[in-house]
Design an enzyme around this catalytic site. Sequence first.
Site, PDB file in Angstrom:
ATOM      1  N   PRO A  65      -1.524   2.683   6.668  1.00  0.00           N
ATOM      2  CA  PRO A  65      -1.893   2.041   7.767  1.00  0.00           C
ATOM      3  C   PRO A  65      -0.715   1.250   8.605  1.00  0.00           C
ATOM      4  O   PRO A  65       0.209   0.797   7.955  1.00  0.00           O
ATOM      5  CB  PRO A  65      -2.945   1.166   7.596  1.00  0.00           C
ATOM      6  CG  PRO A  65      -2.870   0.727   6.123  1.00  0.00           C
ATOM      7  CD  PRO A  65      -2.042   2.092   5.573  1.00  0.00           C
ATOM      8  N   HIS A  66      -0.639   1.340   9.848  1.00  0.00           N
ATOM      9  CA  HIS A  66       0.533   0.497  10.579  1.00  0.00           C
ATOM     10  C   HIS A  66      -0.013   0.314  11.870  1.00  0.00           C
ATOM     11  O   HIS A  66      -0.866   0.927  12.485  1.00  0.00           O
ATOM     12  CB  HIS A  66       1.857   1.574  10.441  1.00  0.00           C
ATOM     13  CG  HIS A  66       1.473   3.029  11.128  1.00  0.00           C
ATOM     14  ND1 HIS A  66       0.839   4.032  10.412  1.00  0.00           N
ATOM     15  CD2 HIS A  66       1.492   3.490  12.394  1.00  0.00           C
ATOM     16  CE1 HIS A  66       0.845   4.988  11.000  1.00  0.00           C
ATOM     17  NE2 HIS A  66       1.193   4.821  12.283  1.00  0.00           N
ATOM     18  N   ALA A  67       0.984  -0.522  12.622  1.00  0.00           N
ATOM     19  CA  ALA A  67       0.406  -1.084  13.706  1.00  0.00           C
ATOM     20  C   ALA A  67       1.684  -1.863  14.241  1.00  0.00           C
ATOM     21  O   ALA A  67       2.423  -2.320  13.686  1.00  0.00           O
ATOM     22  CB  ALA A  67      -0.632  -2.244  13.821  1.00  0.00           C
TER      23      ALA A  67
END
Length: 154
Positions: A65-67
């Site tokens: 997951p990344h943001a």
Amino acid sequence: MQISKILQQEAVRVISSASSKKRLFQEIAEIAQSVYDLPADKTVEALLEREGLGPTGVGHGVALPHARLDGLDQVVGVFMVLEKPLDFGAVDRQPVDIVFALFAPENAGVDHLKALALVSRTLREQNYCTKLRSNPDPSTLFTILTENQSVQAA
């Protein structure tokens, strides 16, 4: 780029269980808040927004997951091993037990992509993941993650 440049030892955890992807993102956000001083609510929101574009479960029990978030000046990460695998909507439909979350500045550009490529390439190696899964101690996990990490990201 090296994993040791984006991951603090305090951001490596072993989690007994997470009841849902959203609850896992809340755990990640709490760690990111305590280690990197990121606002937990905005971190969860950003992770959920990115996940809405498509699942970040890349297969073989691994999720990335990344943001992008305001207030960062470099890419940072949170690493977790889940004692109880979680359905993540991964491409191979396998539950996830290794999670490496990445957070990048809004304008990170290529650094964000380099970090994703590095982590993805590292966690694609099955023997490496087996080694991570067999070590329930966060400090040992940090050592495994950061030793011999001179691989250059594309």
